[in-house]
Design a protein around this motif. Structure first.
Motif, PDB file in Angstrom:
ATOM      1  N   GLY A   1       7.975  -2.262   4.507  1.00  0.00           N
ATOM      2  CA  GLY A   1       8.151  -2.450   3.077  1.00  0.00           C
ATOM      3  C   GLY A   1       8.524  -1.151   2.382  1.00  0.00           C
ATOM      4  O   GLY A   1       7.963  -0.095   2.657  1.00  0.00           O
ATOM      5  N   GLY A   2       9.495  -1.230   1.459  1.00  0.00           N
ATOM      6  CA  GLY A   2       9.874  -0.064   0.675  1.00  0.00           C
ATOM      7  C   GLY A   2      10.863   0.852   1.342  1.00  0.00           C
ATOM      8  O   GLY A   2      11.200   1.907   0.800  1.00  0.00           O
ATOM      9  N   ILE A   3      11.364   0.477   2.514  1.00  0.00           N
ATOM     10  CA  ILE A   3      12.247   1.374   3.264  1.00  0.00           C
ATOM     11  C   ILE A   3      13.682   1.326   2.743  1.00  0.00           C
ATOM     12  O   ILE A   3      14.515   2.162   3.095  1.00  0.00           O
ATOM     13  CB  ILE A   3      12.183   1.044   4.772  1.00  0.00           C
TER      14      ILE A   3
ATOM     15  N   SER B   1      -3.924   9.666  -2.636  1.00  0.00           N
ATOM     16  CA  SER B   1      -4.433   8.289  -2.716  1.00  0.00           C
ATOM     17  C   SER B   1      -3.270   7.317  -2.891  1.00  0.00           C
ATOM     18  O   SER B   1      -2.837   7.046  -4.010  1.00  0.00           O
ATOM     19  CB  SER B   1      -5.418   8.164  -3.883  1.00  0.00           C
ATOM     20  N   GLN B   2      -2.793   6.797  -1.778  1.00  0.00           N
ATOM     21  CA  GLN B   2      -1.638   5.892  -1.811  1.00  0.00           C
ATOM     22  C   GLN B   2      -2.025   4.462  -1.428  1.00  0.00           C
ATOM     23  O   GLN B   2      -1.186   3.670  -0.997  1.00  0.00           O
ATOM     24  CB  GLN B   2      -0.562   6.391  -0.848  1.00  0.00           C
ATOM     25  N   GLU B   3      -3.314   4.128  -1.592  1.00  0.00           N
ATOM     26  CA  GLU B   3      -3.779   2.826  -1.116  1.00  0.00           C
ATOM     27  C   GLU B   3      -2.968   1.668  -1.697  1.00  0.00           C
ATOM     28  O   GLU B   3      -2.615   0.723  -0.992  1.00  0.00           O
ATOM     29  CB  GLU B   3      -5.261   2.640  -1.452  1.00  0.00           C
ATOM     30  N   GLU B   4      -2.694   1.737  -2.997  1.00  0.00           N
ATOM     31  CA  GLU B   4      -1.968   0.649  -3.646  1.00  0.00           C
ATOM     32  C   GLU B   4      -0.560   0.514  -3.069  1.00  0.00           C
ATOM     33  O   GLU B   4      -0.083  -0.596  -2.773  1.00  0.00           O
ATOM     34  CB  GLU B   4      -1.898   0.920  -5.145  1.00  0.00           C
ATOM     35  N   LEU B   5       0.103   1.641  -2.875  1.00  0.00           N
ATOM     36  CA  LEU B   5       1.445   1.645  -2.309  1.00  0.00           C
ATOM     37  C   LEU B   5       1.422   1.110  -0.879  1.00  0.00           C
ATOM     38  O   LEU B   5       2.223   0.241  -0.518  1.00  0.00           O
ATOM     39  CB  LEU B   5       2.005   3.076  -2.330  1.00  0.00           C
ATOM     40  N   ILE B   6       0.513   1.632  -0.070  1.00  0.00           N
ATOM     41  CA  ILE B   6       0.454   1.229   1.332  1.00  0.00           C
ATOM     42  C   ILE B   6       0.114  -0.251   1.461  1.00  0.00           C
ATOM     43  O   ILE B   6       0.676  -0.971   2.287  1.00  0.00           O
ATOM     44  CB  ILE B   6      -0.574   2.090   2.094  1.00  0.00           C
TER      45      ILE B   6
ATOM     46  N   ARG C   1       0.396  -4.941   3.733  1.00  0.00           N
ATOM     47  CA  ARG C   1      -0.596  -6.014   3.739  1.00  0.00           C
ATOM     48  C   ARG C   1      -0.039  -7.362   4.219  1.00  0.00           C
ATOM     49  O   ARG C   1      -0.632  -8.023   5.062  1.00  0.00           O
ATOM     50  CB  ARG C   1      -1.195  -6.166   2.342  1.00  0.00           C
ATOM     51  N   SER C   2       1.096  -7.772   3.707  1.00  0.00           N
ATOM     52  CA  SER C   2       1.612  -9.099   4.048  1.00  0.00           C
ATOM     53  C   SER C   2       1.915  -9.216   5.544  1.00  0.00           C
ATOM     54  O   SER C   2       1.674 -10.259   6.155  1.00  0.00           O
ATOM     55  CB  SER C   2       2.874  -9.401   3.232  1.00  0.00           C
TER      56      SER C   2
ATOM     57  N   GLY D   1       3.315   4.110  19.093  1.00  0.00           N
ATOM     58  CA  GLY D   1       2.287   4.692  18.231  1.00  0.00           C
ATOM     59  C   GLY D   1       2.342   4.050  16.863  1.00  0.00           C
ATOM     60  O   GLY D   1       3.306   3.353  16.517  1.00  0.00           O
ATOM     61  N   LEU D   2       1.320   4.288  16.074  1.00  0.00           N
ATOM     62  CA  LEU D   2       1.280   3.725  14.731  1.00  0.00           C
ATOM     63  C   LEU D   2       2.295   4.420  13.838  1.00  0.00           C
ATOM     64  O   LEU D   2       2.444   5.646  13.887  1.00  0.00           O
ATOM     65  CB  LEU D   2      -0.115   3.909  14.125  1.00  0.00           C
ATOM     66  N   THR D   3       2.999   3.640  13.032  1.00  0.00           N
ATOM     67  CA  THR D   3       3.816   4.249  11.988  1.00  0.00           C
ATOM     68  C   THR D   3       2.873   4.886  10.967  1.00  0.00           C
ATOM     69  O   THR D   3       1.682   4.553  10.892  1.00  0.00           O
ATOM     70  CB  THR D   3       4.693   3.208  11.288  1.00  0.00           C
ATOM     71  N   GLU D   4       3.402   5.808  10.188  1.00  0.00           N
ATOM     72  CA  GLU D   4       2.559   6.472   9.199  1.00  0.00           C
ATOM     73  C   GLU D   4       2.000   5.473   8.206  1.00  0.00           C
ATOM     74  O   GLU D   4       0.856   5.592   7.753  1.00  0.00           O
ATOM     75  CB  GLU D   4       3.353   7.563   8.482  1.00  0.00           C
ATOM     76  N   ALA D   5       2.819   4.482   7.845  1.00  0.00           N
ATOM     77  CA  ALA D   5       2.349   3.470   6.900  1.00  0.00           C
ATOM     78  C   ALA D   5       1.181   2.685   7.487  1.00  0.00           C
ATOM     79  O   ALA D   5       0.168   2.450   6.817  1.00  0.00           O
ATOM     80  CB  ALA D   5       3.487   2.533   6.527  1.00  0.00           C
ATOM     81  N   ALA D   6       1.297   2.274   8.766  1.00  0.00           N
ATOM     82  CA  ALA D   6       0.215   1.524   9.409  1.00  0.00           C
ATOM     83  C   ALA D   6      -1.029   2.386   9.566  1.00  0.00           C
ATOM     84  O   ALA D   6      -2.159   1.922   9.367  1.00  0.00           O
ATOM     85  CB  ALA D   6       0.675   1.014  10.774  1.00  0.00           C
ATOM     86  N   GLN D   7      -0.826   3.645   9.921  1.00  0.00           N
ATOM     87  CA  GLN D   7      -1.965   4.551  10.075  1.00  0.00           C
ATOM     88  C   GLN D   7      -2.703   4.726   8.750  1.00  0.00           C
ATOM     89  O   GLN D   7      -3.940   4.670   8.695  1.00  0.00           O
ATOM     90  CB  GLN D   7      -1.463   5.899  10.593  1.00  0.00           C
ATOM     91  N   HIS D   8      -1.944   4.920   7.668  1.00  0.00           N
ATOM     92  CA  HIS D   8      -2.543   5.073   6.350  1.00  0.00           C
ATOM     93  C   HIS D   8      -3.241   3.775   5.938  1.00  0.00           C
ATOM     94  O   HIS D   8      -4.329   3.794   5.349  1.00  0.00           O
ATOM     95  CB  HIS D   8      -1.460   5.447   5.331  1.00  0.00           C
TER      96      HIS D   8
END
Length: 896
Positions: free
Chosen positions: A207-209, A401-406, A411-412, A479-486
């Motif tokens: 998402g967002g790419i 704090s990027q929880e909302e963005l991540i 999430r979906s 490995g985990l993408t940065e988005a998944a890791q976050h």
């Protein structure tokens, strides 16, 4: 004037329009005031008149309003002599500015996506016109500079039609910067859609790419491409929410299913479209159409298949999805921007937002690099962060704090995952590093094909990445993408117990690998050793060692399961076939084992061939009973390694091939070059005893030479007896030693008469067997030994003392396996004495009986360390078991 002026499409439209209006007024005032339309416009007149005639409200409108920008400017240049000198010079000098301004004007007026730098280039070009003849332009520039909030009314153009292609494409949401860093992707996808070899292309990525922006840019490029085969380009978006600086907001009237998308697409064809999917199919029949559907992951795959199967073949599809559709598509994965392009986007977007954020554009290169890196070079993340700062948030806390963005980006996709992909994510998160597929397969005990599907699902959802291993480019690490890791760190942390389990499994794997390396360094050719070509083979080796361990425990079916998993991971690795062959051989599946050994040799590297040859020779000679076939492999292994292991194997194969003298040469060499004792020493000694015994039997049976046979059997018995006397033995050595004893007794009575030459050897046999009978009673050869003793006792000319020894042995060795009467205690022999404790050998207790010095009744206070009990005959009583369920004596009494 401000250094940077905030520009939107509406503000850019007004700027360009004011420049065009000033040009028209100049034409009317200085050219058409004294020249006819034909004289002034020349070749441009006919096209301008056609446009005016086609305009229902064109009556009475000056012809200059129907000139294109470039046409109007060129006409002014042709009539420079009629213009004020100052204006003429300016037009001549600024002619090159039109090369910049005209394409920007066309993109603005025709509803096309803006390009990177369009706003800055348009401002720069317009600011080049500084004379008094551009009043409307000067007024617009001034207002844009002093009033960043001014947003003029702007309806855009009629976006449903181009010159020849029907479309309903939306305006892009990246006008402030243009589409940065995607030129190669646009070109690649555009070429594929022009060729039309793939009926469905899906742009995938997290998402967002930038999937939506890329799809829009491609669609508009095809709209203006004269070679485009499409008559219709239709767009439908299935986005239901969008991320803003203030959070995630629902999109009003969002399309949520194919039915809604069908309606939106149908409206582009006809304002009164009210049908369903079949009616849309009828409308598009025979019409070359590009159908673009954005955000496909919000609907089910079945709906997409229904759409694909219902619409006519004249429809080509361009989709965007975080996951993808399935087998009917060709995926075009979209990766994050490069750091350079992400930095360009950062500065460009920061400038476009005006004074509130333009200071961000002046960050140092290193600071910008740090920011975009922490934002994963994601276009959405970069825009979100700048908009958040613009709304008043602090830069650093917002970056942290990027929880909302991540959550919005991940999430979906995460919620739609099945349990196994989530377990893979938890495992990778716990490891906190990339891993090979094989390593993940070892840490998660599932079917390998299921695991492959799970990782593919994660790759499709952009939750993991794959890259070649540095040691071997043919091996892929995930490995985990940065988005998944976050996301897992901040939004949906895995259950702690699951992380603990994953880390425990890794520790078990690492310890097992340390043990494997230690085993290999101690004894390179031990059965439990599994070799690796590189660290990438370690997971396979781990599974193979588990297979060997299960086979040793008698669980053949379980060992086959581990072999199957190892083969699924590494089918070409020769150790898989070699270990499977070894296990099959141990389970008497001779033909299958032979086939796998041959497969291992076919797959083996040059340095591995001697290893396989070593095991193959052992199999052919032992289980296969084909020492002649085994001999070349045994020699090859010994030539390569020349070690006690290979020498003892070659000696045994030669022994089985009846080449006794050479066999003993290799066995003695192995014994002399053995650096330490242990199991291999006993194996070599057993083979050596066996070689003497078999040689003796060959001389006795084939050559009819009992004297020579007896001498050789005595050699073997002497070797075995010395080891029994030294308390270093195992049952196989005892078995071979007893077989040698039987051969000596047989040679001594071969003619029915006692052979005098064997008196001393026979005495040694009887005395040795009597001394160690509790050990020999446990051997299979013991069943026939008393019969040999009886034959000896009955032989003519048998010396009296030997007959007495025979009687004594028969008296001691009762049929009850060492017991003296029903109510008496067992009788055994102390096979090991350590001063404070010892062990008793008895056939009823294969693991020997433990006893402490305190229970020995006959020591009478004498310290145990000063008494030697080894070899003593003892009675004992068992009434409890100790450690590892080993039998323990409650009292021990020395035999008088």
């Amino acid at each position: 004037m401000a250094a940077y002026t905030r520009m939107t499409r509406a503000r850019l439209y007004v700027l360009v329009d004011s420049f065009e209006d000033d040009m028209r007024q100049i034409l009317l005032r200085y050219v058409l005031d004294h020249k006819s339309d034909e004289e002034a416009l020349g070749d441009s007149l006919e096209r301008a008149q056609e446009k005016r005639d086609a305009d229902p409200s064109g009556d009475g409108v000056a012809i200059v309003h129907y000139l294109d920008m470039r046409e109007a400017y060129d006409i002014l240049n042709r009539h420079r002599d009629a213009l004020p000198a100052e204006l003429g010079r300016e037009l001549r000098i600024c002619t090159t500015q039109m090369d910049t301004l005209v394409p920007i004007r066309n993109r603005v007026m025709h509803g096309r996506p803006l390009h990177e730098g369009d706003t800055e280039k348009a401002l720069s070009a317009c600011r080049a016109f500084t004379t008094r003849f551009w009043p409307m332009l000067r007024e617009t520039l001034d207002r844009l500079a002093v009033d960043p909030s001014w947003e003029p009314a702007f309806n855009g153009s009629d976006a449903r039609y181009s010159d020849r292609i029907l479309h309903n494409l939306p305006l892009g949401d990246y006008d402030e910067t243009g589409l940065i860093g995607r030129a190669h992707d646009v070109s690649k996808i555009q070429k594929l859609l022009l060729k039309r070899r793939d009926s469905m292309l899906t742009i995938t990525g997290e998402g967002g790419i930038g999937k939506t922006a890329l799809a829009a840019e491609v669609a508009y490029s095809l709209l203006d491409d004269p070679s485009s085969p499409y008559e219709c380009i239709l767009w439908a978006s299935l986005k239901t929410e969008r991320l803003t600086a203030n959070g995630v907001v629902e999109i009003a009237d969002a399309v949520r299913d194919i039915t809604g998308a069908t309606q939106r697409i149908g409206y582009a064809i006809s304002d009164d479209f009210r049908g369903g999917l079949q009616e849309l199919s009828d409308a598009l029949e025979g019409v070359e159409t590009l159908l673009v559907i954005d955000n496909l992951e919000t609907i089910s795959g079945d709906e997409v298949v229904t759409l694909y199967e219902t619409l006519p073949d004249s429809v080509t599809y361009l989709m965007t999805s975080r996951i993808g559709v399935g087998q009917i598509e060709r995926k075009m994965p979209l990766t994050p921007l490069s750091i350079k392009d992400a930095s360009t986007l950062f500065r460009s977007f920061a400038r476009s937002r005006g004074a509130a954020t333009e200071y961000l554009a002046r960050y140092s290169a290193e600071t910008v690099k740090q920011v975009v890196t922490r934002l994963r070079c994601s276009p959405l993340a970069i825009r979100w962060w700048i908009l958040s700062v613009e709304s008043g948030r602090e830069p650093l806390p917002t970056l942290t704090s990027q929880e909302e963005l991540i959550s919005f980006c991940v999430r979906s996709v995460y919620d739609a995952l099945t349990p196994l992909p989530k377990e893979v994510l938890t495992t990778l998160y716990a490891l906190d590093r990339s891993s090979t597929f094989d390593e993940v397969a070892v840490l998660i005990d599932v079917d390998v094909d299921d695991l492959r599907r799970a990782i593919k699902e994660l790759l499709n959802g952009s939750l993991v990445f794959s890259k070649p291993d540095p040691e071997n480019e043919l091996v892929i690490r995930v490995g985990l993408t940065e988005a998944a890791q976050h996301f897992l760190r901040s939004v949906a942390p895995p259950v702690k117990s699951h992380i603990t389990q994953a880390l425990h499994r890794e520790q078990v794997f690492r310890r097992a690998e340390e043990e494997r390396r230690a085993d290999e360094s101690k004894r390179h050719l031990a059965p439990s050793v599994v070799r690796v070509r590189s660290s990438n083979d370690e997971p396979t080796a781990h599974l193979l060692r588990l297979a060997l361990a299960q086979s040793r425990r008698g669980s053949f079916d379980r060992s086959k399961e581990f072999i199957a998993r190892a083969r699924a991971l590494n089918p070409e690795f020769w150790e898989v076939d070699r270990v499977e062959a070894f296990i099959l051989s141990e389970n008497n599946q001779v033909d299958q084992a032979t086939a796998h050994y041959r497969a291992a040799l076919r797959n083996a590297t040059e340095d591995a061939i001697p290893v396989i040859s070593y095991y193959f020779a052992g199999h052919l000679a032992g289980r296969g009973h084909r020492p002649d076939a085994a001999l070349p492999y045994a020699r090859a292994a010994d030539e390569a390694f020349r070690s006690p292991d290979t020498a003892q194997l070659l000696g045994k194969v030669l022994l089985w091939d009846r080449q006794y003298a050479e066999a003993q040469e290799h066995l003695n060499w192995a014994l002399d070059n053995l650096k330490q004792g242990g199991r291999l020493r006993l194996i070599i000694l057993t083979a050596l005893v066996e070689s003497w015994r078999r040689w003796a039997e060959s001389l006795l049976d084939d050559d009819k030479n009992p004297v020579e046979a007896g001498l050789k059997a005595a050699q073997g018995f002497g070797i075995g007896l010395r080891e029994l006397d030294s308390k270093i033995w195992d049952l196989k050595l005892a078995e071979s030693t007893l077989e040698s004893a039987k051969t000596i007794l047989r040679t001594a009575t071969a003619t029915g008469l006692f052979v005098a030459e064997f008196e001393e050897d026979v005495r040694n046999v009887l005395d040795g067997v009597k001394r160690h009978y509790p050990i020999f009673e446990r051997c299979g050869a013991w069943r026939h030994f008393p019969g040999r003793v009886g034959q000896l006792h009955r032989a003519k000319d048998c010396p009296d003392d030997i007959r007495a020894l025979c009687e004594d042995l028969v008296h001691i060795v009762q049929p009850n396996s060492g017991t003296v009467g029903e109510n008496d205690s067992p009788l055994g022999i102390v096979c090991s004495w350590r001063g404070k404790y010892g062990f008793i050998a008895h056939p009823d207790y294969p693991s020997n009986v433990f006893f402490p010095a305190s229970v020995v009744k006959d020591l009478n206070g004498v310290p145990g360390e000063s008494v030697e009990l080894s070899g003593k005959r003892v009675k004992f009583q068992i009434d409890e078991h100790g450690k590892d369920d080993r039998p323990r004596a409650s009292w021990v009494s020395l035999e008088p």
